[in-house]
Design a protein around this motif. Structure first.
Motif, PDB file in Angstrom:
ATOM      1  N   ALA A 162     -28.938  10.245   6.569  1.00 17.75           N
ATOM      2  CA  ALA A 162     -28.048  11.350   6.920  1.00 17.75           C
ATOM      3  C   ALA A 162     -28.764  12.688   6.762  1.00 17.75           C
ATOM      4  CB  ALA A 162     -26.791  11.315   6.045  1.00 17.75           C
ATOM      5  N   ALA A 163     -29.520  12.850   5.676  1.00 14.60           N
ATOM      6  CA  ALA A 163     -30.266  14.089   5.470  1.00 14.60           C
ATOM      7  C   ALA A 163     -31.327  14.260   6.542  1.00 14.60           C
ATOM      8  CB  ALA A 163     -30.909  14.079   4.078  1.00 14.60           C
ATOM      9  N   LEU A 164     -31.972  13.180   6.956  1.00 18.20           N
ATOM     10  CA  LEU A 164     -32.983  13.237   8.004  1.00 18.20           C
ATOM     11  C   LEU A 164     -32.364  13.656   9.334  1.00 18.20           C
ATOM     12  CD1 LEU A 164     -35.946  12.713   8.704  1.00 18.20           C
ATOM     13  CD2 LEU A 164     -35.311  10.352   9.216  1.00 18.20           C
ATOM     14  N   ARG A 165     -31.184  13.080   9.670  1.00 16.65           N
ATOM     15  CA  ARG A 165     -30.496  13.459  10.905  1.00 16.65           C
ATOM     16  C   ARG A 165     -30.114  14.930  10.893  1.00 16.65           C
ATOM     17  NH1 ARG A 165     -26.008  10.053  10.526  1.00 16.65           N
ATOM     18  NH2 ARG A 165     -27.099   8.475   9.393  1.00 16.65           N
ATOM     19  N   ILE A 166     -29.606  15.403   9.773  1.00 14.60           N
ATOM     20  CA  ILE A 166     -29.211  16.816   9.671  1.00 14.60           C
ATOM     21  C   ILE A 166     -30.427  17.714   9.859  1.00 14.60           C
ATOM     22  CG2 ILE A 166     -28.384  18.573   8.062  1.00 14.60           C
ATOM     23  CD1 ILE A 166     -26.513  16.405   6.924  1.00 14.60           C
ATOM     24  N   ARG A 167     -31.544  17.349   9.237  1.00 18.62           N
ATOM     25  CA  ARG A 167     -32.753  18.159   9.376  1.00 18.62           C
ATOM     26  C   ARG A 167     -33.256  18.172  10.812  1.00 18.62           C
ATOM     27  NH1 ARG A 167     -37.873  16.197   6.443  1.00 18.62           N
ATOM     28  NH2 ARG A 167     -38.553  15.649   8.509  1.00 18.62           N
ATOM     29  N   GLN A 168     -33.217  17.012  11.480  1.00 17.56           N
ATOM     30  CA  GLN A 168     -33.662  16.951  12.869  1.00 17.56           C
ATOM     31  C   GLN A 168     -32.769  17.793  13.777  1.00 17.56           C
ATOM     32  OE1 GLN A 168     -33.716  12.758  13.592  1.00 17.56           O
ATOM     33  NE2 GLN A 168     -35.826  12.499  12.825  1.00 17.56           N
ATOM     34  N   GLU A 169     -31.453  17.743  13.552  1.00 16.17           N
ATOM     35  CA  GLU A 169     -30.541  18.560  14.353  1.00 16.17           C
ATOM     36  C   GLU A 169     -30.805  20.050  14.127  1.00 16.17           C
ATOM     37  OE1 GLU A 169     -26.598  17.366  13.347  1.00 16.17           O
ATOM     38  OE2 GLU A 169     -26.864  15.331  14.140  1.00 16.17           O
ATOM     39  N   ARG A 170     -31.056  20.421  12.887  1.00 17.29           N
ATOM     40  CA  ARG A 170     -31.338  21.820  12.577  1.00 17.29           C
ATOM     41  C   ARG A 170     -32.638  22.268  13.263  1.00 17.29           C
ATOM     42  NH1 ARG A 170     -31.493  22.100   6.743  1.00 17.29           N
ATOM     43  NH2 ARG A 170     -29.268  21.751   6.932  1.00 17.29           N
ATOM     44  N   GLU A 171     -33.664  21.404  13.234  1.00 16.63           N
ATOM     45  CA  GLU A 171     -34.923  21.744  13.897  1.00 16.63           C
ATOM     46  C   GLU A 171     -34.742  21.876  15.400  1.00 16.63           C
ATOM     47  OE1 GLU A 171     -37.667  18.739  12.712  1.00 16.63           O
ATOM     48  OE2 GLU A 171     -37.993  19.613  10.716  1.00 16.63           O
ATOM     49  N   ARG A 172     -33.940  20.979  16.003  1.00 13.76           N
ATOM     50  CA  ARG A 172     -33.673  21.078  17.442  1.00 13.76           C
ATOM     51  C   ARG A 172     -32.950  22.373  17.776  1.00 13.76           C
ATOM     52  NH1 ARG A 172     -31.273  15.690  17.280  1.00 13.76           N
ATOM     53  NH2 ARG A 172     -33.014  14.264  17.147  1.00 13.76           N
ATOM     54  N   ALA A 173     -31.979  22.765  16.941  1.00 11.73           N
ATOM     55  CA  ALA A 173     -31.242  24.009  17.184  1.00 11.73           C
ATOM     56  C   ALA A 173     -32.175  25.217  17.086  1.00 11.73           C
ATOM     57  CB  ALA A 173     -30.084  24.144  16.190  1.00 11.73           C
ATOM     58  N   GLU A 174     -33.070  25.208  16.107  1.00 12.66           N
ATOM     59  CA  GLU A 174     -34.034  26.304  15.983  1.00 12.66           C
ATOM     60  C   GLU A 174     -34.961  26.357  17.188  1.00 12.66           C
ATOM     61  OE1 GLU A 174     -36.099  25.831  12.303  1.00 12.66           O
ATOM     62  OE2 GLU A 174     -34.347  26.347  11.095  1.00 12.66           O
ATOM     63  N   GLU A 175     -35.383  25.197  17.680  1.00 13.92           N
ATOM     64  CA  GLU A 175     -36.258  25.165  18.846  1.00 13.92           C
ATOM     65  C   GLU A 175     -35.536  25.689  20.086  1.00 13.92           C
ATOM     66  OE1 GLU A 175     -39.686  24.819  20.886  1.00 13.92           O
ATOM     67  OE2 GLU A 175     -39.417  24.532  18.731  1.00 13.92           O
ATOM     68  N   ARG A 176     -34.253  25.297  20.248  1.00 13.64           N
ATOM     69  CA  ARG A 176     -33.479  25.818  21.386  1.00 13.64           C
ATOM     70  C   ARG A 176     -33.350  27.333  21.294  1.00 13.64           C
ATOM     71  NH1 ARG A 176     -30.205  21.130  20.616  1.00 13.64           N
ATOM     72  NH2 ARG A 176     -28.820  22.348  19.290  1.00 13.64           N
ATOM     73  N   LEU A 177     -33.104  27.855  20.111  1.00 12.96           N
ATOM     74  CA  LEU A 177     -32.987  29.290  19.918  1.00 12.96           C
ATOM     75  C   LEU A 177     -34.309  29.979  20.245  1.00 12.96           C
ATOM     76  CD1 LEU A 177     -31.268  31.683  18.933  1.00 12.96           C
ATOM     77  CD2 LEU A 177     -32.130  31.225  16.638  1.00 12.96           C
ATOM     78  N   ARG A 178     -35.421  29.390  19.810  1.00 15.94           N
ATOM     79  CA  ARG A 178     -36.736  29.962  20.083  1.00 15.94           C
ATOM     80  C   ARG A 178     -37.011  30.001  21.591  1.00 15.94           C
ATOM     81  NH1 ARG A 178     -39.961  26.540  17.209  1.00 15.94           N
ATOM     82  NH2 ARG A 178     -39.101  27.397  15.312  1.00 15.94           N
ATOM     83  N   VAL A 179     -36.650  28.919  22.304  1.00 14.48           N
ATOM     84  CA  VAL A 179     -36.857  28.871  23.750  1.00 14.48           C
ATOM     85  C   VAL A 179     -35.966  29.902  24.433  1.00 14.48           C
ATOM     86  CG1 VAL A 179     -36.504  27.421  25.793  1.00 14.48           C
ATOM     87  CG2 VAL A 179     -37.661  26.493  23.779  1.00 14.48           C
ATOM     88  N   ASP A 180     -34.714  30.026  23.988  1.00  7.65           N
ATOM     89  CA  ASP A 180     -33.811  31.020  24.574  1.00  7.65           C
ATOM     90  C   ASP A 180     -34.354  32.427  24.371  1.00  7.65           C
ATOM     91  OD1 ASP A 180     -32.173  28.995  25.374  1.00  7.65           O
ATOM     92  OD2 ASP A 180     -30.710  29.254  23.750  1.00  7.65           O
ATOM     93  N   LEU A 181     -34.859  32.734  23.177  1.00 10.14           N
ATOM     94  CA  LEU A 181     -35.413  34.062  22.919  1.00 10.14           C
ATOM     95  C   LEU A 181     -36.655  34.319  23.762  1.00 10.14           C
ATOM     96  CD1 LEU A 181     -35.049  34.432  19.057  1.00 10.14           C
ATOM     97  CD2 LEU A 181     -33.868  35.734  20.820  1.00 10.14           C
TER      98      LEU A 181
END
Length: 102
Positions: free
Chosen positions: A73-92
């Protein structure tokens, strides 16, 4: 054999230095006293180092199945957080590429 000297003639040694018995007397430097602020700082520094090196709390062993589920569960949460940060970086990055430089 020919010898070439690298210094000017007449200058064979350093300028004259004063002899020890002719040197002026210098007063001995007074020993530096340690004030209360210095002592407090020393004690605080030692206490902080000791506090930083204290052993961590020991967890009681949990059942392996529960620990594995928590880990996943902690691994899934971390992966989702990393994906969200990557999407934000691409959007910026896309925003920066489209907006003119001021």
């Amino acid at each position: 054999m020919h010898t070439t000297l690298s210094t000017k003639p007449g200058r064979h040694d350093h300028p004259p230095q004063p002899r020890p018995e002719q040197a002026p007397e210098r007063p001995q430097p007074r020993p530096r006293r340690v004030g209360p602020i210095d002592r407090l700082a020393l004690h605080m520094g030692v206490a902080l180092i000791k506090w930083g090196r204290r052993p961590g709390a020991v967890r009681t062993p949990a059942p392996v199945a529960v620990e594995a589920e928590e880990w996943e569960a902690a691994l899934r949460i971390r992966q989702e957080r990393e994906r969200a940060e990557e999407r934000l970086r691409v959007d910026l990055l896309g925003y920066r590429m489209t907006v003119p430089f001021r």
